[in-house]
Every structure is written in C-alpha cells, then in structure tokens.
Design an enzyme around this catalytic site. Structure first.
Site, short mmCIF file in Angstrom:
data_model
loop_
_atom_site.label_atom_id
_atom_site.label_comp_id
_atom_site.label_asym_id
_atom_site.label_seq_id
_atom_site.Cartn_x
_atom_site.Cartn_y
_atom_site.Cartn_z
N VAL B 71 -20.80 -40.13 37.06
CA VAL B 71 -21.27 -39.83 38.42
C VAL B 71 -22.35 -38.75 38.38
O VAL B 71 -23.37 -38.84 39.07
CB VAL B 71 -20.10 -39.40 39.33
N ASN B 126 -14.93 -25.51 37.08
CA ASN B 126 -15.18 -26.66 36.21
C ASN B 126 -16.24 -26.27 35.19
O ASN B 126 -17.43 -26.27 35.50
CB ASN B 126 -15.63 -27.84 37.08
N CYS B 129 -17.77 -30.37 32.90
CA CYS B 129 -18.22 -31.67 33.42
C CYS B 129 -18.78 -32.51 32.28
O CYS B 129 -19.69 -32.09 31.58
CB CYS B 129 -19.27 -31.54 34.52
#
Lengths: 257, 301
Positions: B71, B126, B129
């Site tokens: 994504v 995060n 990723c």
C-alpha cells in the site's frame, strides 16, 4: 453505504460460454439494496481474500441476483465448482452503482468481454431506449446477447477475429452512433482499461456523459484497506481513490488514463 | 465468562483483541459490521505528517495461506486525522492506538508534537513499514534506540513501538526499544516477500517487493513473540496471522498481553468478535477464570 453479509443459496448455475459461468443466488435482502453496477464480494474455502464479482441482474421481486464470471484463476475456478443448492458466503451490495437517468433517455451500453454482465442490469432499466454494444475476442465467449434482445434493447456485436458480428472493436460502432445517429444522454462502459480509455476519448469528443466501471485487485471491499487504488482527478488534484468504495463506477472525465 | 480484561501501562483493555493497523482504516468502514466498543482496541491506519497517496499499481494479491500487499502508507495526514478521525474514534468506547509513521526522525517528531495537543492516549510508533522506500529505522538496534528515546522525551502518552520481523534478532531490537523507554512493543509487522508475473518477467508490485501477511505468518510471529517476551520486561502485543481464538491464546501463552488481528477480517468482517468469543469459550472450557493467568504461561522444554 449499506451492506449485508451472509450465506445465500445457490439456485442455479450454468456454463454459458467457454470458461464463463452464470449463477442465480437467492438473496432477498441483498437484491432489495442493490442497484446496477454494484458488486458482491464472495468468500471461498481456502482463500484469504474474497472475490469481487459484478452483479449482472437484480430480480427484486423474486429476491434473486444473477452473477456472471469468467474463470481467471483458482478463486473463480473454485467458485464455479460450488454445487447448486449449497450456500455462498456473500457480502454486498458493494460500491457505488451507475447513476441512472430517468427512464426513456437514450443510452449506449458498452461491454468488453467479462465487462458485458453489468450492462444487462442497465438494459433491464432502459430497455428499448438502450443500445448495447458488446465486444468479445471471438464467438466462443459471446454471452448475454439474448438478455439484451428480450428487453428490446438494440444489440451490436463485435468480435476481434470476426467470428461473429462486426469484425472489429466496440469503439467503431460507438463512434458511428455518436457521430450520425442523433443524441445519446449517456454512455455506460465496462471492460479492459485500454478499451475504456478509447471510449472515454470518443465520448469527450462528442461531449457525451460517460460512466465507466473499473477493476482493480481488491482486499476488504469496503474502503478500509486502501489497496484497490485508481488515479482519479477531482477538485483539480490527482488522488488514489479506491474502486471498492469510491467506485467501481467513475465519470470517465475524472479517470487519469 | 472468564475475566478478559488486560492492562498495558495503565490503559485498561476490556479484552486483549485489537484490530491491527492497516486493515481497518480509521474504523468507519467496518463499523457497519462491528460495534467498536466490543473491541479491546483499534490501531489506526499508519499516519504520516502530510497526506500520502501510497504506491502506484496493484497493491494486493492472494498467495498460499495469506496475501501480499504493497500500500505504501496511503493516508490523509496527521492534521486530518486529528481533526476528523481521532475525536470520532475516541468516542467509541475502545482503546485507540494512533499508529504513526515517518520517513525520518524529523517527521516522527513533528507528528508527535501535534499528537501531544490531543487526548490520544496511546501511540503505536511504526518504525517498521515494509512498503516504503529505504530501510526503516526499526531494522537496527541503534536506529530503534535513537527514535524511541527522542519520542519518549516528548510524550507521557503510552508509547508502543511496532517492530519489523525483517531483522536478524527481533528480541535485541525489542531490548533496544525497552532501554530507550518504550512502554510496550508490538510485533510483528509484515514479512518482506515477492511475486513475479512470469509472462512479463515483472514483479507484481511496482515497489518490486511487498509484504506477506495472513495465516501463513502466524507460526513465525508466534516464535518471535515468544523470543521477545522472554527477554523484555515491558508488555508485548502479539501480531501476525491470527485467525481464531486458539491462535490468539497461543500468542498470550507465548507472552503477549494483547493480540492484534488483521487480514482475517477481509474474509470475515465479524472475525474480531468471533476471536473474542472463541477465547472466552476456551478459557471457560479449561477452567481459566482470568485471562491474565495465561500470559507468558508457556512451559518451554
């Protein structure tokens, strides 16, 4: 948006052309919500992802929807193997359907290959005011022409190899209709991206509204996971919008081809 | 009915099940199916400083026992999140883990400065990723320690650091996060993976590689959760391929306090609720009164 999810009985299944199947599914709540151009998202044993399949026809009175799909990979092969009278795990109706004009407006419906099925739902609505142009690689995968004719819609058939109908692409009769045959209020199209791009260009040339139904590899089907991106120009800016929630139907002028 | 409440750094979770970042957007879509107040928590879509459009081309494909995706952190940016999504999520009666991602330390700092002005209780940092360019900070102990300590000094919010499995020893990375002041670690993020289309010889994804998620990665995630939980003292949130209650409980026995579930929701939008029910049923059937009794209860050979 409103969806339902459940297990719905498969009433009938037919192999209508080489590698192409139709299924009638009893799903009254889903049929009551659905409009032409929407799709259903079907879960199959052994597959992590559901398979999005466009709705071909909606018979609200009998609570039945029809889907028509081509065998593309293991998922659609497994779908075709589901026995009649068993149930299918379906989420739907998903996405935004086509924008419908009032009945009696003259429209052109263009389907390329497995893009033809959603055009039948539009023919059910516009009936004799619709001209359905269908294009197939060859006569062995020709589908659904009778359905258009029973509605009184005019049919124009094209094949890439000339084995049935006009030898050529759907864009030829489209250009002829728009240039010579008077006014059409809208063109609806579903099929391969290169075909849709050319159709969009022709409609732009004749200043005719054109709604296209797009396809992309899909995940959740409801706009959460953001995988089925298409590039859309809106409010002067390009955005990756999502086929499942923002589409699958878009105004062709917005699509960044 | 067993007691399902767990606690991480003073945040009470009514049950240990959190929907993981990326599959659930900001909760609005799946709310059609799932009452968010029934969930232990929701981890938001990874949010960056500015709007990101994500990767071009195809972004998902099914592979054996799971899926690959790419994504590239498509999201509307932190200002939009704070203004339009966070207040809505905070009103739902569940724990909100604001998952944030940056391409460098400055971006993380700028995001956290903005979150500091809000009531967001928990940050899931995060640093792992799998689908953006460059090696994430979280692939080295030094990078993990640096970003965690910088963010730790900025905020008293609960700080969970989300770790990458694409490293040699994930427990060492977790220790670095703990030493730098993380309140908890969540693991694993997805595993780097690939698909090639034979005809064109092209990788399926424009980014060439994607990330593997789904049921196939559960045994790998479980192993990493166990290795990590046996080294760190802070709570661990177990993530990776959980599709049912027994797998969620295995994560907890391995040492996880909470369990994040993701891809299973694509097949079954009610999966998070079913996992909670299945966990409860197993506990009842096995005479466990309080789920906290099973956390870290694994008996290694």
């Amino acid at each position: 948006m409103r969806y339902v999810q459940g297990k719905y009985p498969l009433l009938a299944k037919n192999n209508i052309a080489r590698g192409i199947y139709e299924m009638n599914i009893l799903a009254p709540d889903l049929a009551a919500l659905a409009v032409p151009g929407q799709f259903v998202h079907i879960a199959l044993a052994g597959h992590s992802l559901r398979r999005p399949i466009s709705i071909c026809r909606i018979d609200e009175a009998h609570g039945v929807i029809k889907i028509v799909f081509a065998l593309k990979g293991q998922g659609t092969r497994d779908l075709a193997d589901v026995p009649v009278n068993s149930t299918l795990d379906i989420m739907g109706p998903m996405g935004n359907g086509f924008t419908l004009l009032e009945p009696g407006r003259k429209v052109i419906l263009i389907g390329g290959g497995i893009g033809v099925p959603p055009m039948v739902g539009l023919s059910d609505y516009y009936r004799e005011y619709a001209t359905a142009i269908s294009g197939f690689r060859d006569a062995s995968i020709k589908i659904l022409q009778d359905e258009f004719e029973k509605n009184g819609s005019r049919t124009i058939l094209c094949t890439d190899d000339g084995s049935a109908g006009i030898h050529g692409f759907v864009t030829q009769p489209l250009e002829e209709l728009l240039s010579s045959d008077g006014h059409y209020d809208c063109v609806y199209a579903c099929g391969p991206m290169p075909m849709l791009k050319v159709i969009s260009g022709i409609c732009g040339k004749y200043d005719t509204l054109c709604q296209v139904s797009l396809e992309q590899h899909m995940g959740c089907g409801i706009g959460a996971c953001l995988v089925c991106a298409v590039n859309i120009r809106r409010d002067g800016e390009e955005h990756f919008l999502h086929v499942c929630k923002d589409g699958p139907v878009f105004d062709s002028r917005e699509v960044v081809w | 009915m067993a007691e399902l409440k767990v606690n991480i750094n003073g945040n009470e979770f009514k049950n240990p099940v959190i929907v993981s970042s990326g599959v659930f957007g900001y909760g609005r879509e799946y709310e059609e199916f799932v009452d968010l107040s029934k969930l232990g928590g929701v981890a938001t879509k990874g949010t960056t400083l500015y709007r990101r459009d994500g990767n071009p081309g195809k972004r998902i494909v099914e592979v054996p026992s799971g899926l690959l995706f790419s994504v590239g952190l498509q999201n509307p940016g932190i200002d939009y999140y704070i203004e339009n999504e966070l207040p809505n999520l905070l009103s739902k009666g569940t724990n909100v883990l604001s998952n944030i991602a940056g391409s460098d330390i400055d971006e993380y700092v700028a995001i956290v400065e903005k979150l500091e002005e809000t009531d967001a209780p928990i940050i899931e940092l995060n640093i792992s990723c799998p689908n953006t360019s460059g090696a994430p900070l979280g692939t080295s102990c030094a990078g993990t320690e640096k970003i965690t300590s910088i963010i730790r000094k900025m905020t008293k919010k609960t700080l969970i650091v989300k770790l990458s499995p694409n490293v040699g020893d994930i427990a060492e990375i977790a220790l670095a996060a703990e030493a730098a002041g993380a309140d908890a670690v969540s693991l694993i993020n997805s595993i780097h993976a690939m698909k090639i289309e034979l005809g064109s010889r092209r990788p399926f994804f424009h980014n060439n590689v994607g990330a593997y998620s789904g049921e196939a990665i559960f045994p790998i995630a479980l192993r990493m959760v166990w290795e990590t939980a046996s080294k760190v003292k802070i709570p661990v949130l177990g993530i990776g391929g959980v599709t049912n209650g027994e797998e969620a409980l295995q994560m907890m026995v391995a040492g996880a306090t909470c369990v994040e579930m993701g891809c299973a929701i694509f097949r079954d939008p009610y999966a998070p609720l079913k996992i909670i029910e299945q966990m409860n049923e197993w506990l009842d059937n096995n005479g466990v009164k309080d789920i906290n009794e099973i956390i870290g209860s694994v008996k290694p050979w």
